[in-house]
Design an enzyme around this catalytic site. Structure first.
Site, PDB file in Angstrom:
ATOM      1  N   ASN A   1       1.456   0.262   6.157  1.00 57.89           N
ATOM      2  CA  ASN A   1       1.199   0.092   4.729  1.00 57.89           C
ATOM      3  C   ASN A   1       1.763   1.322   4.016  1.00 57.89           C
ATOM      4  O   ASN A   1       1.134   2.373   3.996  1.00 57.89           O
ATOM      5  CB  ASN A   1      -0.318  -0.031   4.495  1.00 57.89           C
ATOM      6  CG  ASN A   1      -0.663  -0.138   3.025  1.00 57.89           C
ATOM      7  OD1 ASN A   1       0.216  -0.336   2.191  1.00 57.89           O
ATOM      8  ND2 ASN A   1      -1.945  -0.005   2.705  1.00 57.89           N
TER       9      ASN A   1
ATOM     10  N   LYS B   1       2.260   1.844   0.913  1.00 56.55           N
ATOM     11  CA  LYS B   1       1.682   2.090  -0.418  1.00 56.55           C
ATOM     12  C   LYS B   1       2.797   2.435  -1.413  1.00 56.55           C
ATOM     13  O   LYS B   1       3.913   1.952  -1.274  1.00 56.55           O
ATOM     14  CB  LYS B   1       0.619   3.187  -0.327  1.00 56.55           C
ATOM     15  CG  LYS B   1      -0.384   2.896   0.799  1.00 56.55           C
ATOM     16  CD  LYS B   1      -1.551   3.816   0.841  1.00 56.55           C
ATOM     17  CE  LYS B   1      -2.448   3.431   2.004  1.00 56.55           C
ATOM     18  NZ  LYS B   1      -3.658   4.214   2.070  1.00 56.55           N
TER      19      LYS B   1
ATOM     20  N   HIS C   1      -7.291  -4.745  -0.021  1.00 58.76           N
ATOM     21  CA  HIS C   1      -7.268  -3.318   0.321  1.00 58.76           C
ATOM     22  C   HIS C   1      -8.212  -2.559  -0.620  1.00 58.76           C
ATOM     23  O   HIS C   1      -8.300  -2.871  -1.808  1.00 58.76           O
ATOM     24  CB  HIS C   1      -5.841  -2.775   0.212  1.00 58.76           C
ATOM     25  CG  HIS C   1      -5.709  -1.419   0.825  1.00 58.76           C
ATOM     26  ND1 HIS C   1      -6.126  -0.278   0.178  1.00 58.76           N
ATOM     27  CD2 HIS C   1      -5.266  -1.021   2.039  1.00 58.76           C
ATOM     28  CE1 HIS C   1      -5.914   0.761   0.967  1.00 58.76           C
ATOM     29  NE2 HIS C   1      -5.394   0.337   2.116  1.00 58.76           N
TER      30      HIS C   1
ATOM     31  N   GLU D   1      -7.981   0.214  -2.041  1.00 55.94           N
ATOM     32  CA  GLU D   1      -7.346   0.801  -3.237  1.00 55.94           C
ATOM     33  C   GLU D   1      -7.180  -0.253  -4.330  1.00 55.94           C
ATOM     34  O   GLU D   1      -7.305   0.046  -5.518  1.00 55.94           O
ATOM     35  CB  GLU D   1      -5.995   1.432  -2.851  1.00 55.94           C
ATOM     36  CG  GLU D   1      -6.199   2.748  -2.119  1.00 55.94           C
ATOM     37  CD  GLU D   1      -5.109   3.091  -1.112  1.00 55.94           C
ATOM     38  OE1 GLU D   1      -3.996   2.554  -1.211  1.00 55.94           O
ATOM     39  OE2 GLU D   1      -5.398   3.916  -0.217  1.00 55.94           O
TER      40      GLU D   1
ATOM     41  N   GLU E   1     -11.408  -1.507   7.405  1.00 59.05           N
ATOM     42  CA  GLU E   1     -11.019  -0.174   6.946  1.00 59.05           C
ATOM     43  C   GLU E   1     -12.176   0.478   6.203  1.00 59.05           C
ATOM     44  O   GLU E   1     -12.353   0.246   4.994  1.00 59.05           O
ATOM     45  CB  GLU E   1      -9.825  -0.273   6.000  1.00 59.05           C
ATOM     46  CG  GLU E   1      -8.588  -0.870   6.613  1.00 59.05           C
ATOM     47  CD  GLU E   1      -7.334  -0.404   5.877  1.00 59.05           C
ATOM     48  OE1 GLU E   1      -6.467   0.154   6.533  1.00 59.05           O
ATOM     49  OE2 GLU E   1      -7.262  -0.576   4.657  1.00 59.05           O
TER      50      GLU E   1
ATOM     51  N   GLY F   1      -6.988   7.710   4.394  1.00 58.52           N
ATOM     52  CA  GLY F   1      -6.253   8.843   3.840  1.00 58.52           C
ATOM     53  C   GLY F   1      -7.008  10.159   3.871  1.00 58.52           C
ATOM     54  O   GLY F   1      -6.579  11.147   3.274  1.00 58.52           O
TER      55      GLY F   1
ATOM     56  N   SER G   1      -6.896   6.568   8.737  1.00 57.82           N
ATOM     57  CA  SER G   1      -6.504   7.818   9.407  1.00 57.82           C
ATOM     58  C   SER G   1      -6.130   7.643  10.880  1.00 57.82           C
ATOM     59  O   SER G   1      -6.390   8.529  11.693  1.00 57.82           O
ATOM     60  CB  SER G   1      -7.606   8.869   9.243  1.00 57.82           C
ATOM     61  OG  SER G   1      -7.803   9.168   7.876  1.00 57.82           O
TER      62      SER G   1
HETATM   63  P1  PGA Z   1      -4.346   5.841   6.183  1.00 60.57           P
HETATM   64  O1  PGA Z   1      -4.368   4.500   5.305  1.00 60.57           O
HETATM   65  O2  PGA Z   1      -3.801   5.504   7.535  1.00 60.57           O
HETATM   66  O3  PGA Z   1      -3.468   6.782   5.425  1.00 60.57           O
HETATM   67  O4  PGA Z   1      -5.763   6.313   6.264  1.00 60.57           O
HETATM   68  C1  PGA Z   1      -4.722   3.277   5.878  1.00 60.57           C
HETATM   69  C2  PGA Z   1      -4.689   2.199   4.816  1.00 60.57           C
HETATM   70  O5  PGA Z   1      -4.949   2.482   3.648  1.00 60.57           O
HETATM   71  O6  PGA Z   1      -4.390   1.041   5.121  1.00 60.57           O
END
Ligand code: PGA
Length: 252
Positions: free
Chosen positions: A9, A11, A98, A100, A170, A176, A216
């Protein structure tokens, strides 16, 4: 055997040059090094680069997903992108739910259900994300939250439609942040999710459903997660942006 899936992903990170050079270099290294891979690899670049990305991956086993779609087919929705548009450039996979999108763009379960319906109508494969916030885990509400997220969205779908999904768990507090849930904690949640699917759609469906972990994941912790019985791969953000790290995650 359940499908193992790794999704990058990206982003809102890579521009045109970064997207295309990553994909070309990734393919070159992958084939030069004869990487042994039994996982399905999906990359989710930004909207403007989906077409070219899809062309670069043409003829390989890798595929492209969109990071979002709008919940209507067409009309006066300035700035939005429809499933029909994506389908017309050969994109048939989408990430929905997601955190976000839920947090920053106020996508609630009602909106997500509309997005699911339109994605299914156009034959998309859906990577559907669920997960609790830090405060909810502190209150030990993670199971209630995830159950509610599924009951108000995916669980409105028919038995047939469920074949078009994989689920990504998640926990929001681990996205993140560099903080991961332990692989045991994730395994417990994945088993819980699988049992919910079993109760609703039967054992055959739940045994076939790929449930991915996201939050992460990196090249050192991936193996630990992927060796758990009910973790069928990962949704990778930050660490999918570097080829070497991403390749190591794929091989974990
Ligand atoms: P990350 O993001 O691996 O940077 O924690 C995962 C995601 O948002 O799908």
């Amino acid at each position: 055997m359940r499908k193992k899936i790794i999704i990058a992903n990206w982003k809102m990170n890579y521009d045109f040059y970064e997207t295309t050079s990553f994909l070309r270099n990734f393919l070159r290294i992958f084939f030069e090094k004869k990487i042994n891979n039994n996982k399905k690899i999906i990359i989710a670049p930004s909207f403007p680069f989906l077409h070219v990305s899809n062309q670069i991956l043409q003829g390989t086993t890798f595929s492209i997903a969109s990071q979002n779609i709008y919940q209507m087919d067409k009309g006066a929705y300035t700035g939005e992108v429809s499933a029909i548009m994506l389908k017309s450039i050969g994109i048939q996979k989408v990430i929905l739910g997601h955190s976000e999108r839920r947090e920053l763009f106020l996508e609630n379960n009602d909106i997500l259900m509309k997005k699911i319906k339109i994605a299914l109508k156009h034959g998309f494969y859906i990577i559907f994300c669920v997960g609790e916030k830090a405060i909810e885990r502190d209150r030990n509400e993670q199971f209630t939250i995830v159950k509610q997220q599924l009951f108000e969205t995916v669980f409105h779908c028919s038995l047939n439609e469920i074949n078009s999904f994989c689920i990504a768990y998640e926990p929001v507090w681990s996205i993140g942040t560099g903080i991961t849930a332990t692989s045991e904690e994730v395994q417990i949640m994945h088993k819980f999710i699988r049992n919910l699917f079993s109760d609703k759609y039967g054992k055959q469906v739940s045994n076939k459903l790929s449930i991915l972990y996201g939050g992460s994941i990196n090249d050192t912790n991936a193996k630990d997660f992927f060796s758990q019985k009910d973790i069928d791969g990962g949704l990778i953000g930050k660490n999918s942006l570097e080829i070497e790290k991403f390749l190591k995650i794929i091989q974990s």
